[in-house]
Design a protein around this motif. Structure first.
Motif, PDB file in Angstrom:
ATOM      1  N   GLU A 110       0.820  -1.219   0.000  1.00 57.43           N
ATOM      2  CA  GLU A 110       0.000   0.000   0.000  1.00 57.43           C
ATOM      3  C   GLU A 110       0.854   1.269   0.000  1.00 57.43           C
ATOM      4  OE1 GLU A 110      -3.309  -0.118  -0.411  1.00 57.43           O
ATOM      5  OE2 GLU A 110      -3.025  -2.292  -0.538  1.00 57.43           O
ATOM      6  N   ASN A 111       2.027   1.195   0.612  1.00 60.15           N
ATOM      7  CA  ASN A 111       2.914   2.365   0.737  1.00 60.15           C
ATOM      8  C   ASN A 111       4.206   2.251  -0.070  1.00 60.15           C
ATOM      9  OD1 ASN A 111       1.269   3.744   2.636  1.00 60.15           O
ATOM     10  ND2 ASN A 111       1.985   2.308   4.193  1.00 60.15           N
ATOM     11  N   VAL A 112       4.415   1.087  -0.681  1.00 61.29           N
ATOM     12  CA  VAL A 112       5.663   0.840  -1.411  1.00 61.29           C
ATOM     13  C   VAL A 112       5.315   0.270  -2.785  1.00 61.29           C
ATOM     14  CG1 VAL A 112       7.866  -0.396  -1.399  1.00 61.29           C
ATOM     15  CG2 VAL A 112       6.844   0.326   0.774  1.00 61.29           C
ATOM     16  N   ASP A 113       5.889   0.870  -3.822  1.00 61.22           N
ATOM     17  CA  ASP A 113       5.740   0.339  -5.177  1.00 61.22           C
ATOM     18  C   ASP A 113       6.960  -0.528  -5.473  1.00 61.22           C
ATOM     19  OD1 ASP A 113       3.362   1.752  -5.566  1.00 61.22           O
ATOM     20  OD2 ASP A 113       4.427   3.509  -6.314  1.00 61.22           O
ATOM     21  N   PHE A 114       6.712  -1.789  -5.774  1.00 63.40           N
ATOM     22  CA  PHE A 114       7.787  -2.760  -5.990  1.00 63.40           C
ATOM     23  C   PHE A 114       8.051  -2.950  -7.479  1.00 63.40           C
ATOM     24  CE2 PHE A 114       6.494  -3.582  -1.740  1.00 63.40           C
ATOM     25  CZ  PHE A 114       7.578  -4.148  -1.101  1.00 63.40           C
ATOM     26  N   TYR A 115       9.348  -2.988  -7.821  1.00 62.67           N
ATOM     27  CA  TYR A 115       9.788  -3.239  -9.188  1.00 62.67           C
ATOM     28  C   TYR A 115      10.965  -4.201  -9.124  1.00 62.67           C
ATOM     29  CZ  TYR A 115       7.023   0.888 -10.212  1.00 62.67           C
ATOM     30  OH  TYR A 115       5.993   1.793 -10.318  1.00 62.67           O
ATOM     31  N   LEU A 116      10.693  -5.471  -9.399  1.00 64.93           N
ATOM     32  CA  LEU A 116      11.769  -6.448  -9.472  1.00 64.93           C
ATOM     33  C   LEU A 116      12.162  -6.545 -10.941  1.00 64.93           C
ATOM     34  CD1 LEU A 116      10.290  -7.114  -6.708  1.00 64.93           C
ATOM     35  CD2 LEU A 116      11.716  -9.148  -6.839  1.00 64.93           C
ATOM     36  N   LEU A 117      13.368  -6.095 -11.246  1.00 67.97           N
ATOM     37  CA  LEU A 117      13.795  -5.906 -12.626  1.00 67.97           C
ATOM     38  C   LEU A 117      14.829  -6.940 -13.045  1.00 67.97           C
ATOM     39  CD1 LEU A 117      14.262  -2.018 -12.623  1.00 67.97           C
ATOM     40  CD2 LEU A 117      12.186  -3.330 -13.103  1.00 67.97           C
ATOM     41  N   THR A 118      14.606  -7.533 -14.206  1.00 68.23           N
ATOM     42  CA  THR A 118      15.549  -8.473 -14.787  1.00 68.23           C
ATOM     43  C   THR A 118      15.821  -8.085 -16.231  1.00 68.23           C
ATOM     44  OG1 THR A 118      16.026 -10.811 -15.232  1.00 68.23           O
ATOM     45  CG2 THR A 118      13.736 -10.107 -15.499  1.00 68.23           C
ATOM     46  N   TYR A 119      17.005  -8.414 -16.706  1.00 70.51           N
ATOM     47  CA  TYR A 119      17.322  -8.183 -18.117  1.00 70.51           C
ATOM     48  C   TYR A 119      16.903  -9.388 -18.952  1.00 70.51           C
ATOM     49  CZ  TYR A 119      21.132 -11.459 -17.599  1.00 70.51           C
ATOM     50  OH  TYR A 119      21.849 -12.599 -17.360  1.00 70.51           O
ATOM     51  N   GLU A 120      16.543 -10.464 -18.288  1.00 65.02           N
ATOM     52  CA  GLU A 120      16.222 -11.710 -18.985  1.00 65.02           C
ATOM     53  C   GLU A 120      14.908 -11.599 -19.751  1.00 65.02           C
ATOM     54  OE1 GLU A 120      17.909 -15.338 -16.546  1.00 65.02           O
ATOM     55  OE2 GLU A 120      16.742 -14.022 -15.255  1.00 65.02           O
ATOM     56  N   ASP A 121      14.713 -12.545 -20.644  1.00 62.46           N
ATOM     57  CA  ASP A 121      13.489 -12.622 -21.425  1.00 62.46           C
ATOM     58  C   ASP A 121      12.279 -12.691 -20.491  1.00 62.46           C
ATOM     59  OD1 ASP A 121      12.038 -13.336 -24.052  1.00 62.46           O
ATOM     60  OD2 ASP A 121      11.521 -15.011 -22.705  1.00 62.46           O
ATOM     61  N   ILE A 122      11.253 -11.954 -20.804  1.00 56.02           N
ATOM     62  CA  ILE A 122      10.085 -11.866 -19.921  1.00 56.02           C
ATOM     63  C   ILE A 122       9.382 -13.220 -19.779  1.00 56.02           C
ATOM     64  CG2 ILE A 122       8.313 -11.116 -21.579  1.00 56.02           C
ATOM     65  CD1 ILE A 122       8.954  -9.684 -18.039  1.00 56.02           C
ATOM     66  N   ASP A 123       9.396 -14.048 -20.815  1.00 55.91           N
ATOM     67  CA  ASP A 123       8.781 -15.377 -20.718  1.00 55.91           C
ATOM     68  C   ASP A 123       9.539 -16.259 -19.723  1.00 55.91           C
ATOM     69  OD1 ASP A 123       6.715 -14.842 -22.542  1.00 55.91           O
ATOM     70  OD2 ASP A 123       7.981 -15.382 -24.250  1.00 55.91           O
ATOM     71  N   LYS A 124      10.867 -16.164 -19.750  1.00 58.08           N
ATOM     72  CA  LYS A 124      11.681 -16.933 -18.804  1.00 58.08           C
ATOM     73  C   LYS A 124      11.409 -16.459 -17.373  1.00 58.08           C
ATOM     74  CE  LYS A 124      16.397 -18.414 -17.939  1.00 58.08           C
ATOM     75  NZ  LYS A 124      17.769 -18.420 -18.415  1.00 58.08           N
ATOM     76  N   ALA A 125      11.361 -15.148 -17.179  1.00 59.83           N
ATOM     77  CA  ALA A 125      11.075 -14.600 -15.848  1.00 59.83           C
ATOM     78  C   ALA A 125       9.685 -15.006 -15.378  1.00 59.83           C
ATOM     79  CB  ALA A 125      11.205 -13.079 -15.878  1.00 59.83           C
ATOM     80  N   ASN A 126       8.716 -14.946 -16.284  1.00 55.43           N
ATOM     81  CA  ASN A 126       7.333 -15.302 -15.951  1.00 55.43           C
ATOM     82  C   ASN A 126       7.238 -16.766 -15.520  1.00 55.43           C
ATOM     83  OD1 ASN A 126       4.599 -15.030 -15.601  1.00 55.43           O
ATOM     84  ND2 ASN A 126       4.115 -14.890 -17.773  1.00 55.43           N
ATOM     85  N   ALA A 127       7.879 -17.656 -16.267  1.00 56.76           N
ATOM     86  CA  ALA A 127       7.858 -19.083 -15.912  1.00 56.76           C
ATOM     87  C   ALA A 127       8.486 -19.295 -14.532  1.00 56.76           C
ATOM     88  CB  ALA A 127       8.595 -19.897 -16.976  1.00 56.76           C
ATOM     89  N   PHE A 128       9.576 -18.621 -14.259  1.00 60.10           N
ATOM     90  CA  PHE A 128      10.258 -18.743 -12.972  1.00 60.10           C
ATOM     91  C   PHE A 128       9.372 -18.258 -11.826  1.00 60.10           C
ATOM     92  CE2 PHE A 128      12.771 -16.842  -9.597  1.00 60.10           C
ATOM     93  CZ  PHE A 128      13.600 -17.879  -9.239  1.00 60.10           C
ATOM     94  N   ILE A 129       8.799 -17.070 -11.977  1.00 53.78           N
ATOM     95  CA  ILE A 129       7.955 -16.482 -10.931  1.00 53.78           C
ATOM     96  C   ILE A 129       6.726 -17.348 -10.674  1.00 53.78           C
ATOM     97  CG2 ILE A 129       6.476 -14.478 -10.397  1.00 53.78           C
ATOM     98  CD1 ILE A 129       9.532 -14.030  -9.980  1.00 53.78           C
ATOM     99  N   ASN A 130       6.096 -17.842 -11.741  1.00 54.94           N
ATOM    100  CA  ASN A 130       4.924 -18.712 -11.578  1.00 54.94           C
ATOM    101  C   ASN A 130       5.287 -20.016 -10.879  1.00 54.94           C
ATOM    102  OD1 ASN A 130       3.056 -16.954 -12.705  1.00 54.94           O
ATOM    103  ND2 ASN A 130       3.397 -17.714 -14.773  1.00 54.94           N
ATOM    104  N   LYS A 131       6.431 -20.592 -11.251  1.00 55.53           N
ATOM    105  CA  LYS A 131       6.871 -21.847 -10.625  1.00 55.53           C
ATOM    106  C   LYS A 131       7.105 -21.655  -9.128  1.00 55.53           C
ATOM    107  CE  LYS A 131      10.575 -25.247 -10.781  1.00 55.53           C
ATOM    108  NZ  LYS A 131      11.874 -25.593 -11.354  1.00 55.53           N
ATOM    109  N   LYS A 132       7.675 -20.518  -8.757  1.00 55.05           N
ATOM    110  CA  LYS A 132       7.978 -20.242  -7.356  1.00 55.05           C
ATOM    111  C   LYS A 132       6.758 -19.729  -6.579  1.00 55.05           C
ATOM    112  CE  LYS A 132      12.407 -21.175  -7.419  1.00 55.05           C
ATOM    113  NZ  LYS A 132      13.026 -22.200  -6.588  1.00 55.05           N
ATOM    114  N   GLY A 133       5.720 -19.280  -7.282  1.00 62.45           N
ATOM    115  CA  GLY A 133       4.501 -18.817  -6.615  1.00 62.45           C
ATOM    116  C   GLY A 133       4.570 -17.402  -6.057  1.00 62.45           C
ATOM    117  N   PHE A 134       5.449 -16.570  -6.599  1.00 64.23           N
ATOM    118  CA  PHE A 134       5.557 -15.190  -6.138  1.00 64.23           C
ATOM    119  C   PHE A 134       4.518 -14.313  -6.827  1.00 64.23           C
ATOM    120  CE2 PHE A 134      10.147 -16.544  -5.656  1.00 64.23           C
ATOM    121  CZ  PHE A 134      10.080 -16.683  -4.283  1.00 64.23           C
TER     122      PHE A 134
END
Length: 193
Positions: A110-134
């Motif tokens: 509510e008080n903090v805007d989060f930006y986790l930034l990667t240079y990697e391909d967005i599909d690779k990042a998406n698969a990783f984040i979904n697998k980990k449940g974040f």
């Protein structure tokens, strides 16, 4: 004689492999522990830059990002704290700190805007984040050349985290950290006063 030579060669190769594996383990295990993080935090010995002369907030807000749903995004300017974390799917310290970032996100979004930034391909990042449940927001910054000059100059080691408020870097930390700690909550409270 030939058999003895083969045994010596195998022993030498095994020794080199063990040495190499141990050297690699040491380089990962030298990452600051949570206890070291607390000690350094209390002594204020982080890489903190009160006002980095190279930092330009206006560059930050025009940086083009790609969200997990492949839409263009930008860092929002506003009253909230901005939490920027540079990471990669192959970075063990990055992965180790992600559960604490998730807990911080859950209680501070509510008080903090989060930006986790990667240079990697967005599909690779998406698969990783979904697998980990974040569920925290993840973006690709689409190559180093798209980063503001400040981050190009100061970046390189990950994880690399910046806490920004009112167009200034309030806190900067390189390496894994326990982001869900009471110390970080106190820092956010102090910034928002």
């Amino acid at each position: 004689m030939k058999q003895k030579t083969i045994i010596y060669a195998l022993g030498l190769i095994t020794g080199l492999l063990v040495w190499f594996a141990y050297d690699r383990y040491e380089s990962y295990s030298n990452t600051a522990s949570i206890e070291e993080f607390y000690k350094d935090y209390e002594k204020n010995e982080f890489m903190v830059e009160d006002k980095a002369p190279e930092f330009s907030a206006s560059d930050l807000y025009i940086m083009k990002l790609t969200s997990l749903d492949k839409k263009e995004a930008h860092i929002k300017k506003g009253k909230n704290i901005i939490f920027i974390n540079f990471w990669a799917t192959w970075c063990k310290p990055c992965i180790d700190e992600m559960p604490s970032i998730q807990r911080l996100y859950d209680r501070s979004k509510e008080n903090v805007d989060f930006y986790l930034l990667t240079y990697e391909d967005i599909d690779k990042a998406n698969a990783f984040i979904n697998k980990k449940g974040f569920s925290f927001p993840v973006y690709s910054f689409n190559g180093k050349s798209n980063l503001p000059e400040y981050f190009q100059y100061h970046g390189g080691t990950i994880p690399d985290t910046y806490i920004i408020h009112n167009d200034e870097i309030e806190f900067h930390h390189v390496g894994a950290a326990p982001w869900d700690s009471k110390k970080v909550d106190a820092l956010f409270t102090k910034i928002l006063k």
